[in-house]
Design a protein around this motif. Sequence first.
Motif, PDB file in Angstrom:
ATOM      1  N   PRO A 210       0.818  -1.219   0.000  1.00 38.40           N
ATOM      2  CA  PRO A 210       0.000   0.000   0.000  1.00 38.40           C
ATOM      3  C   PRO A 210       0.855   1.274   0.000  1.00 38.40           C
ATOM      4  CG  PRO A 210      -0.891  -1.552   1.582  1.00 38.40           C
ATOM      5  CD  PRO A 210       0.417  -2.117   1.095  1.00 38.40           C
ATOM      6  N   GLY A 211       1.953   1.257   0.724  1.00 40.89           N
ATOM      7  CA  GLY A 211       2.846   2.417   0.739  1.00 40.89           C
ATOM      8  C   GLY A 211       3.476   2.659  -0.616  1.00 40.89           C
ATOM      9  N   LEU A 212       3.861   1.580  -1.281  1.00 43.69           N
ATOM     10  CA  LEU A 212       4.439   1.688  -2.621  1.00 43.69           C
ATOM     11  C   LEU A 212       3.412   2.246  -3.604  1.00 43.69           C
ATOM     12  CD1 LEU A 212       6.995   1.056  -4.270  1.00 43.69           C
ATOM     13  CD2 LEU A 212       6.016  -1.174  -4.747  1.00 43.69           C
ATOM     14  N   LEU A 213       2.173   1.773  -3.497  1.00 52.05           N
ATOM     15  CA  LEU A 213       1.115   2.263  -4.384  1.00 52.05           C
ATOM     16  C   LEU A 213       0.820   3.747  -4.139  1.00 52.05           C
ATOM     17  CD1 LEU A 213      -1.341  -0.771  -4.341  1.00 52.05           C
ATOM     18  CD2 LEU A 213       0.243  -0.095  -6.159  1.00 52.05           C
ATOM     19  N   VAL A 214       0.810   4.158  -2.888  1.00 47.05           N
ATOM     20  CA  VAL A 214       0.572   5.569  -2.571  1.00 47.05           C
ATOM     21  C   VAL A 214       1.712   6.426  -3.104  1.00 47.05           C
ATOM     22  CG1 VAL A 214       0.446   7.236  -0.673  1.00 47.05           C
ATOM     23  CG2 VAL A 214      -0.919   5.150  -0.587  1.00 47.05           C
ATOM     24  N   ALA A 215       2.957   5.983  -2.939  1.00 46.09           N
ATOM     25  CA  ALA A 215       4.110   6.733  -3.443  1.00 46.09           C
ATOM     26  C   ALA A 215       4.011   6.897  -4.954  1.00 46.09           C
ATOM     27  CB  ALA A 215       5.412   6.029  -3.055  1.00 46.09           C
ATOM     28  N   TRP A 216       3.706   5.827  -5.667  1.00 49.43           N
ATOM     29  CA  TRP A 216       3.628   5.910  -7.125  1.00 49.43           C
ATOM     30  C   TRP A 216       2.395   6.676  -7.587  1.00 49.43           C
ATOM     31  CZ3 TRP A 216       6.930   5.659 -10.912  1.00 49.43           C
ATOM     32  CH2 TRP A 216       8.172   5.125 -10.635  1.00 49.43           C
ATOM     33  N   ALA A 217       1.325   6.632  -6.830  1.00 46.96           N
ATOM     34  CA  ALA A 217       0.150   7.443  -7.175  1.00 46.96           C
ATOM     35  C   ALA A 217       0.506   8.927  -7.080  1.00 46.96           C
ATOM     36  CB  ALA A 217      -1.027   7.112  -6.261  1.00 46.96           C
ATOM     37  N   GLY A 218       1.267   9.286  -6.064  1.00 51.36           N
ATOM     38  CA  GLY A 218       1.718  10.669  -5.938  1.00 51.36           C
ATOM     39  C   GLY A 218       2.640  11.077  -7.069  1.00 51.36           C
ATOM     40  N   ILE A 219       3.555  10.199  -7.438  1.00 50.24           N
ATOM     41  CA  ILE A 219       4.494  10.495  -8.527  1.00 50.24           C
ATOM     42  C   ILE A 219       3.731  10.679  -9.836  1.00 50.24           C
ATOM     43  CG2 ILE A 219       6.369   9.519  -9.917  1.00 50.24           C
ATOM     44  CD1 ILE A 219       7.282   8.127  -7.239  1.00 50.24           C
ATOM     45  N   VAL A 220       2.810   9.757 -10.120  1.00 50.68           N
ATOM     46  CA  VAL A 220       2.015   9.851 -11.346  1.00 50.68           C
ATOM     47  C   VAL A 220       1.149  11.111 -11.313  1.00 50.68           C
ATOM     48  CG1 VAL A 220       0.128   8.763 -12.635  1.00 50.68           C
ATOM     49  CG2 VAL A 220       2.053   7.392 -11.832  1.00 50.68           C
ATOM     50  N   GLY A 221       0.563  11.419 -10.167  1.00 50.86           N
ATOM     51  CA  GLY A 221      -0.275  12.607 -10.052  1.00 50.86           C
ATOM     52  C   GLY A 221       0.486  13.891 -10.307  1.00 50.86           C
ATOM     53  N   VAL A 222       1.669  14.013  -9.729  1.00 49.31           N
ATOM     54  CA  VAL A 222       2.483  15.212  -9.930  1.00 49.31           C
ATOM     55  C   VAL A 222       2.882  15.339 -11.396  1.00 49.31           C
ATOM     56  CG1 VAL A 222       4.743  16.214  -9.414  1.00 49.31           C
ATOM     57  CG2 VAL A 222       3.305  15.383  -7.565  1.00 49.31           C
ATOM     58  N   ASN A 223       3.261  14.231 -12.023  1.00 50.20           N
ATOM     59  CA  ASN A 223       3.651  14.283 -13.428  1.00 50.20           C
ATOM     60  C   ASN A 223       2.457  14.577 -14.331  1.00 50.20           C
ATOM     61  OD1 ASN A 223       6.603  13.623 -14.001  1.00 50.20           O
ATOM     62  ND2 ASN A 223       6.065  12.241 -12.332  1.00 50.20           N
ATOM     63  N   ALA A 224       1.280  14.042 -14.010  1.00 47.12           N
ATOM     64  CA  ALA A 224       0.086  14.342 -14.806  1.00 47.12           C
ATOM     65  C   ALA A 224      -0.272  15.817 -14.684  1.00 47.12           C
ATOM     66  CB  ALA A 224      -1.075  13.468 -14.359  1.00 47.12           C
ATOM     67  N   PHE A 225      -0.188  16.355 -13.481  1.00 48.22           N
ATOM     68  CA  PHE A 225      -0.465  17.775 -13.286  1.00 48.22           C
ATOM     69  C   PHE A 225       0.505  18.628 -14.095  1.00 48.22           C
ATOM     70  CE2 PHE A 225       0.245  21.787 -11.069  1.00 48.22           C
ATOM     71  CZ  PHE A 225      -1.040  22.291 -11.052  1.00 48.22           C
ATOM     72  N   GLN A 226       1.779  18.296 -14.060  1.00 46.69           N
ATOM     73  CA  GLN A 226       2.779  19.039 -14.823  1.00 46.69           C
ATOM     74  C   GLN A 226       2.513  18.934 -16.318  1.00 46.69           C
ATOM     75  OE1 GLN A 226       4.970  21.151 -14.015  1.00 46.69           O
ATOM     76  NE2 GLN A 226       6.494  21.200 -15.629  1.00 46.69           N
ATOM     77  N   ALA A 227       2.122  17.756 -16.786  1.00 50.72           N
ATOM     78  CA  ALA A 227       1.842  17.568 -18.209  1.00 50.72           C
ATOM     79  C   ALA A 227       0.652  18.418 -18.646  1.00 50.72           C
ATOM     80  CB  ALA A 227       1.582  16.095 -18.501  1.00 50.72           C
ATOM     81  N   VAL A 228      -0.398  18.459 -17.834  1.00 50.09           N
ATOM     82  CA  VAL A 228      -1.567  19.267 -18.175  1.00 50.09           C
ATOM     83  C   VAL A 228      -1.231  20.751 -18.091  1.00 50.09           C
ATOM     84  CG1 VAL A 228      -3.895  19.896 -17.409  1.00 50.09           C
ATOM     85  CG2 VAL A 228      -3.225  17.504 -17.529  1.00 50.09           C
ATOM     86  N   ARG A 229      -0.406  21.116 -17.136  1.00 46.54           N
ATOM     87  CA  ARG A 229      -0.026  22.522 -16.997  1.00 46.54           C
ATOM     88  C   ARG A 229       0.766  22.997 -18.205  1.00 46.54           C
ATOM     89  NH1 ARG A 229       3.897  25.934 -14.870  1.00 46.54           N
ATOM     90  NH2 ARG A 229       5.420  24.279 -14.632  1.00 46.54           N
ATOM     91  N   THR A 230       1.658  22.177 -18.710  1.00 45.45           N
ATOM     92  CA  THR A 230       2.488  22.587 -19.842  1.00 45.45           C
ATOM     93  C   THR A 230       1.793  22.390 -21.181  1.00 45.45           C
ATOM     94  OG1 THR A 230       3.561  20.429 -19.917  1.00 45.45           O
ATOM     95  CG2 THR A 230       4.660  22.161 -18.652  1.00 45.45           C
TER      96      THR A 230
END
Length: 143
Positions: free
Chosen positions: A102-122
């Motif tokens: 569960p910790g690994l999934l939460v960490a990767w969900a955060g990583i994917v979320g930050v990258n998705a936000f950056q992709a939409v922003r740019t």
Amino acid sequence: MDARDAELKKELDATLQARRELGEEYESALVDSFLEKVDQRIDGAVERRVRRQLAEQQMVVARGARKPSPTDSWGERYGFGIVSLVLAVPLSAIGGGIAHLPGLLVAWAGIVGVNAFQAVRTNPELFRGRRHRKSGQDSEWEG
């Protein structure tokens, strides 16, 4: 040293000299006076910079050119991706070590979320469907 820095240095020297002559009881008033002068100097610099940027934007709009986007840089996107991958390793280790899967999934969900936000922003068009895009962009796919 430019002229403005020399003028500010003279103000500081005068404030320190006045403090020596007047004593410690006037120290806070002298410091407040000097800081007010520094604030005025900063406000003036910021105001000039904002006016210059507004004038540049007005020139771009007047010429009808595409407004330059500060996030349009290939280097920024590439650098963000590299930093994201570098930080993914310790985040995965910490999340997996403390909370296992569960910790690994939460960490990767955060990583994917930050990258998705950056992709939409740019690139705001990234996650819009084909029907929202301009028809000229889809014409080569329609046959």
